[in-house]
Design a protein around this motif. Sequence first.
Motif, PDB file in Angstrom:
ATOM      1  N   LYS A   2      37.436  15.875  33.295  1.00 49.77           N
ATOM      2  CA  LYS A   2      37.733  14.590  33.894  1.00 49.77           C
ATOM      3  C   LYS A   2      38.493  14.766  35.206  1.00 49.77           C
ATOM      4  O   LYS A   2      38.206  14.088  36.207  1.00 49.77           O
ATOM      5  N   LEU A   5      36.098  15.850  38.010  1.00 48.13           N
ATOM      6  CA  LEU A   5      35.284  14.753  38.544  1.00 48.13           C
ATOM      7  C   LEU A   5      36.113  13.824  39.437  1.00 48.13           C
ATOM      8  O   LEU A   5      35.622  13.354  40.464  1.00 48.13           O
ATOM      9  N   ILE A   6      37.366  13.567  39.067  1.00 56.06           N
ATOM     10  CA  ILE A   6      38.231  12.735  39.897  1.00 56.06           C
ATOM     11  C   ILE A   6      38.511  13.428  41.227  1.00 56.06           C
ATOM     12  O   ILE A   6      38.453  12.816  42.299  1.00 56.06           O
TER      13      ILE A   6
END
Length: 70
Positions: A2, A5-6
């Motif tokens: 996560k 991806l950020i």
Amino acid sequence: MKAFLIGLTFLLAASILGLISLWLLPFILALALFLRVVAFFILVVFFIWLLGKFIIFVWENSRGSSQSSP
């Protein structure tokens, strides 16, 4: 995953904004030049008008003083 991806989304957004700013730089420079030229012409017209008002003021005062003292 996560966090990756950020981080990737942030880098893509920053890259897109950087490219947009590079594409807009010539437009911004041209706009600044255009506004400077427009401001110059507005000031020239204003000073010509102001000079005319001053000449009319001096002309009326000189005619008024010469007519009242015969």
